[in-house]
Structure formats: C-alpha cells, structure tokens
Design a protein around this motif. Sequence first.
Motif, mmCIF file in Angstrom:
data_model
loop_
_atom_site.group_PDB
_atom_site.id
_atom_site.type_symbol
_atom_site.label_atom_id
_atom_site.label_comp_id
_atom_site.label_asym_id
_atom_site.label_seq_id
_atom_site.Cartn_x
_atom_site.Cartn_y
_atom_site.Cartn_z
ATOM 1 N N LYS A 20 17.743 0.638 -25.152
ATOM 2 C CA LYS A 20 17.631 2.092 -25.144
ATOM 3 C C LYS A 20 17.129 2.588 -23.791
ATOM 4 C CE LYS A 20 16.737 2.346 -30.128
ATOM 5 N NZ LYS A 20 15.796 2.768 -31.195
ATOM 6 N N GLU A 21 16.183 1.852 -23.216
ATOM 7 C CA GLU A 21 15.616 2.240 -21.914
ATOM 8 C C GLU A 21 16.677 2.205 -20.818
ATOM 9 O OE1 GLU A 21 12.621 1.420 -24.720
ATOM 10 O OE2 GLU A 21 14.232 0.063 -24.052
ATOM 11 N N GLU A 22 17.576 1.230 -20.884
ATOM 12 C CA GLU A 22 18.648 1.141 -19.881
ATOM 13 C C GLU A 22 19.607 2.318 -20.015
ATOM 14 O OE1 GLU A 22 19.506 -3.495 -18.932
ATOM 15 O OE2 GLU A 22 19.619 -2.920 -21.063
ATOM 16 N N ILE A 23 19.874 2.732 -21.240
ATOM 17 C CA ILE A 23 20.730 3.907 -21.466
ATOM 18 C C ILE A 23 20.091 5.147 -20.849
ATOM 19 C CG2 ILE A 23 21.552 5.515 -23.237
ATOM 20 C CD1 ILE A 23 23.285 3.111 -23.225
ATOM 21 N N MET A 24 18.802 5.363 -21.121
ATOM 22 C CA MET A 24 18.108 6.544 -20.593
ATOM 23 C C MET A 24 18.054 6.511 -19.073
ATOM 24 S SD MET A 24 15.101 7.437 -23.370
ATOM 25 C CE MET A 24 14.518 5.792 -23.742
ATOM 26 N N SER A 25 17.840 5.328 -18.501
ATOM 27 C CA SER A 25 17.793 5.192 -17.046
ATOM 28 C C SER A 25 19.150 5.487 -16.419
ATOM 29 C CB SER A 25 17.343 3.777 -16.686
ATOM 30 O OG SER A 25 17.315 3.605 -15.294
ATOM 31 N N PHE A 26 20.221 5.064 -17.069
ATOM 32 C CA PHE A 26 21.573 5.319 -16.581
ATOM 33 C C PHE A 26 21.823 6.822 -16.455
ATOM 34 C CE2 PHE A 26 25.944 6.424 -17.951
ATOM 35 C CZ PHE A 26 26.651 5.912 -16.877
ATOM 36 N N VAL A 27 21.449 7.570 -17.490
ATOM 37 C CA VAL A 27 21.649 9.026 -17.473
ATOM 38 C C VAL A 27 20.727 9.677 -16.447
ATOM 39 C CG1 VAL A 27 21.477 11.144 -18.827
ATOM 40 C CG2 VAL A 27 22.443 9.083 -19.859
ATOM 41 N N ALA A 28 19.471 9.232 -16.396
ATOM 42 C CA ALA A 28 18.487 9.848 -15.496
ATOM 43 C C ALA A 28 18.910 9.776 -14.040
ATOM 44 C CB ALA A 28 17.125 9.180 -15.678
ATOM 45 N N GLY A 29 19.662 8.744 -13.688
ATOM 46 C CA GLY A 29 20.100 8.604 -12.301
ATOM 47 C C GLY A 29 21.251 9.499 -11.914
ATOM 48 N N LEU B 10 29.335 11.789 -19.851
ATOM 49 C CA LEU B 10 28.694 10.853 -18.921
ATOM 50 C C LEU B 10 28.419 9.511 -19.601
ATOM 51 C CD1 LEU B 10 27.268 10.068 -16.289
ATOM 52 C CD2 LEU B 10 25.245 11.304 -17.107
ATOM 53 N N LEU B 11 27.857 9.556 -20.803
ATOM 54 C CA LEU B 11 27.518 8.317 -21.507
ATOM 55 C C LEU B 11 28.760 7.482 -21.830
ATOM 56 C CD1 LEU B 11 24.712 9.716 -23.807
ATOM 57 C CD2 LEU B 11 24.470 7.730 -22.288
ATOM 58 N N LEU B 12 29.864 8.154 -22.086
ATOM 59 C CA LEU B 12 31.089 7.423 -22.411
ATOM 60 C C LEU B 12 31.661 6.667 -21.208
ATOM 61 C CD1 LEU B 12 32.819 9.961 -24.798
ATOM 62 C CD2 LEU B 12 32.001 7.673 -25.404
ATOM 63 N N THR B 13 31.169 6.976 -20.012
ATOM 64 C CA THR B 13 31.608 6.217 -18.831
ATOM 65 C C THR B 13 30.898 4.870 -18.733
ATOM 66 O OG1 THR B 13 29.926 7.138 -17.311
ATOM 67 C CG2 THR B 13 32.004 8.366 -17.563
ATOM 68 N N ARG C 216 17.945 14.911 -18.924
ATOM 69 C CA ARG C 216 17.778 13.496 -19.253
ATOM 70 C C ARG C 216 17.697 13.266 -20.765
ATOM 71 N NH1 ARG C 216 13.134 11.980 -14.732
ATOM 72 N NH2 ARG C 216 14.508 12.170 -12.907
ATOM 73 N N ILE C 217 18.264 12.164 -21.203
ATOM 74 C CA ILE C 217 18.136 11.752 -22.601
ATOM 75 C C ILE C 217 16.708 11.289 -22.837
ATOM 76 C CG2 ILE C 217 18.902 10.093 -24.345
ATOM 77 C CD1 ILE C 217 21.039 12.140 -23.692
ATOM 78 N N ARG C 218 16.071 11.844 -23.865
ATOM 79 C CA ARG C 218 14.675 11.496 -24.150
ATOM 80 C C ARG C 218 14.534 10.536 -25.331
ATOM 81 N NH1 ARG C 218 11.917 14.161 -19.774
ATOM 82 N NH2 ARG C 218 13.600 15.483 -19.003
ATOM 83 N N ILE C 219 15.547 10.510 -26.213
ATOM 84 C CA ILE C 219 15.519 9.626 -27.377
ATOM 85 C C ILE C 219 16.904 9.006 -27.522
ATOM 86 C CG2 ILE C 219 15.130 9.427 -29.871
ATOM 87 C CD1 ILE C 219 13.546 12.055 -29.716
ATOM 88 N N VAL C 220 16.943 7.717 -27.796
ATOM 89 C CA VAL C 220 18.214 7.033 -28.051
ATOM 90 C C VAL C 220 18.146 6.354 -29.413
ATOM 91 C CG1 VAL C 220 19.723 5.132 -27.358
ATOM 92 C CG2 VAL C 220 18.775 6.659 -25.616
ATOM 93 N N ASP C 221 19.190 6.535 -30.211
ATOM 94 C CA ASP C 221 19.341 5.837 -31.487
ATOM 95 C C ASP C 221 20.665 5.095 -31.465
ATOM 96 O OD1 ASP C 221 17.195 7.082 -33.579
ATOM 97 O OD2 ASP C 221 17.874 8.627 -32.190
#
Length: 525
Positions: free
Chosen positions: A481-490, A443-446, A497-502
């Motif tokens: 990082k917040e935008e990444i987590m929001s993208f997955v959460a939707g 999903l993230l790779l999209t 859901r991703i809880r931590i992003v590095d």
Amino acid sequence: MIYYSTYPEVKIPTGSIYDYIFNSLKEEELDRIAVIDGMQKISYGQLRQRIDALAGGFRARGIKQGDVIALHAPNSADFVITFHAILRAGATVTTLNVLYSPAEISSQIKDSEAKLCITTSMFLENAVAGVLDAGLSHEQVIVIGYTENYLSISELISQNYKPPEDFVETALQLAALPYSSGTTGKAKGVMLTHRNLVANIAQCSSVLPIRQDDTVLAVLPFFHIYGMNVIMNLTLRQRGKLVILPKFDLKPFLELIQNEKCSSIYIAPPIAVALTKHPLVKEYDLSSIRTIICGAAPMDEALGAALTAQIPAVLLQGFGMTELSPVSHVTPLDNPDIPVGSIGFAIPNISFKVIDPQTGNLIEKVPNGRTQAGEMLIKGPNVMVGYLNNQEATDATITTDGYLHTGDIVEVGPQGEVYVVDRLKELIKYKGYQVPPAELEALLLTHPAVADVAVVAHPDESAGEIPRAFIVLQRNSKISKEEIMSFVAGKVAPHKRIRIVDFIEAIPKSLSGKILRKELRGLPL
C-alpha cells in the motif's frame, strides 16, 4: 418551482474589472492602505500605479489583447499587482495551484495556450520544467522576486511603461481562466468574463459585510476562485484592507489577527477545526473579529457552534463554484433562525431550481417543511461562459435556458434556505481543494501492478475529505500500500495524494460499466 433571490436586484456595471475596482477610486481613497504584506504597506494609489506600469510592461514584452498569461504564485502583494496588470493589459489570467507538479503545470499551459508564465523563486523549478515541457522557453518565464537570469516583475514595474491606451474595456472579454473539474472528470478551463467577475462582486457587496473600515485576513489562496474574487477583489472594491498570509500556519495566522486587528476572516472548515481545538488560540486576543465567512467546503452545524463559542463573531456560510465566479448563496446576517448547517439564501440576481436527478422534473416546495432532495441548478450573471475548447462539457453543464448544473443534492427549507445533503458530483474536497477521482484513477491504472481501481472520498476531521483508493491488483503482484501511495505522491500536487489504500477483489460497477462509488464510500477501514 423556480426560486428567486429575495434580495433586491443590483445593477451590474458594464465595464472591466479594472474600471470597477481601480478607475472608480476617489481622490480621498488614494492614500488608504490597500494591502499589508509583511512589512510592506501599499496604498490604493500606489497599487494602481504599479498595476498600470506592469500592464505597460506586459505590452512591451509583446503581450496582445486576448493573450493568456499563467500566474503561478502564492498570496502576496505582487500577486494582486500581477493579476490586475494582466487584465489591465487586455490579457487573460489563468491561475495555477502553486503545488502543481511539472506535468500538471505543462497540461494547463498547453490547454490554455499561455504565452507567459509568472512564478516565484520558491516554485521556479517546477514552473520551468512545466513551461519547457509545454513548448515555451526560459524567456517566457517572469519571476516575482529576484532570480538570476530571469526577468522580474519589479524590473518591469521600475521601467514605468505607460499602460496600454487601446484596451477595449468590454465586459464580455475573457478575464480569468481558472481550472475546475466541474461536477466530475478532468480539470477544464472555466471561462469567466469581466462581466462574470464584476457581477459577482456587485452581488456579494450587499450580502457580505466588507466595508471601508474592514481589515480582511487573506490566507485562502488567490489562485482559487474564492480567494481571487471574494477575498481579493471584493475587499479591494469595498476599499477594505487586505492583510496577506501566503499559507495557513496557526501561529502567524493568530498573530496577524491580533496585531492588525483583523475584523473579517475568510476560512475553510479545516481552519475552523484548528481554531476550535488548538490550545494556542486562547493565547491571542481575537476580539477584533466581527465576521467569519466560511466557504470552499461545507461546514456542519456542530463545528459552527464550536467555532462561535470560541470566537463570538457573526458566522456566515456560503456556497459557490468556480463556474459561478464563485458565490450563489450566503447565510443571512440578520436571520438567526437560519442554522449554520444551511448555505442560506440566493444572493441578488440569482434564480435556482431543484430537479429530480433521475427524471429531470422540478421538485416543488413543501409548506412548512423541507422539500424532497434534488440537484440544484443556478442561473445568474455570474454563470461562466463555458469550458475552454470543450463544448460537450459546456452543453452537459449549462442548460439551454441558462441554468448551471451544480451536481449538489439539496433540500429547500420553508424560508427558501438551502441545505446541501449530498452530491451527484464525484469530486473529493480536500481542505477545500478539488480532487477529481477520475484523474487519480487514470494515473493509478498506468502502474503495472494495478488491474483496476476506484477512488472515493473518505471523511476526515481535519481535511474534510481525503482520497481513498480501492485497488484490484494484477495476479501475483506483491506491491505494498505504501508503494502505491508513494507512486501517486511523486506525480501529483500534495492535496491529490492518496491517503488510504484498500486492496479488494473487484470494483463494483453498474451494467454500463460505471463505478458504483456509493458502495465503496463509508466502508470501514
């Protein structure tokens, strides 16, 4: 060496789940309370009558033997009725996580080729979106409760159809099709027959202390194999009383234990954490609890000790997988020398072996000590038939001599007790739910800002593990990082859901291109 259960073998009945649980009811058991759901109390006789009527209703709607029906609902009396009516109609039930997104619902309905979807008004919007995306119609949605323009389960029951008479009660027929990621990768349909489910109930009956006088609090979800076959089906077979709570919330959880005098509670470690740490617990009388059974994720010894100090009851820990229907090991009732940190002994009719994951060689027992660590493989009548339409994954999971790869790294103690020390499988266990890293990585790779990604488990006191994403950004990307987590959460259910992003420069990989997750796990935040 191969380890065999030290318990006497149990006879596995040859009929269906319906036969085993409901056709075996004695006259004097019909008036016993089977289910308490809010103000509703349903006896065993009433439960069977409603199951029979709904099974007839499914047949009247065109459901044939062998068809698949999707069940997308939280714990309730209607879940119990619907689940067993599907099986009584000769169909197969595929259970859906109530928090699934429309895309996840659609994927499972397509893969399982479900002919109907049964949901609740609360989750109707996502269910309908998923159903329509899978190519079904509004008419193929039935609702638990009442929603305008949709047929309800209650309406079908009230029409009092006769149950089908042509149900071929074969133990080898597919009963349930829950979805699991196995040891890794995308979720796959786990084919469980009537024999698989019946076998595991019979196996557990001698090692889990659920009896007629037990009142069992059912809060872990019935759509998960643990809730489905251990909590729901085992309790009903043993003629206990199911007290239903649709989701975990500490105050109503404690109130039900106190008011209904629950004697057995099934929990996962996050509930154990709440019971040991929250000050609200001391305000309730929990003295009725005799047994606490913990499963779905490992509980460490320190947490177990803290829990029994708070609630002085017998604490058992079990081990299982969806592919095992689900239980293979349980800590014993009568051996205080086996620590809570162990998953205990193999239940009746189970054999297992431990192999070196590099060579495949058997790991031998060590006198008066623990064995070398290795992967545990399990054999028994509860092992799944295989993965739906996925022979490659089935062959990779079940050996030619019938042993199922668990993906868990274990050591075996001097009494034959087992300790899970690591796992080969890459699954993340968030509050007992499976989160496959590969799904989140895909999903993230999209996302156009993501160049490469690895998702691993990060330890968390309340959830057990949480998904942590290590991301290599495209050059000149400014995403947060917040935008990444929001993208997955939707796009996924809340537990995924991703809880931590590095953000990192490169993902560590082997020469063959496999992500070296061990190098990422445990990195400081």
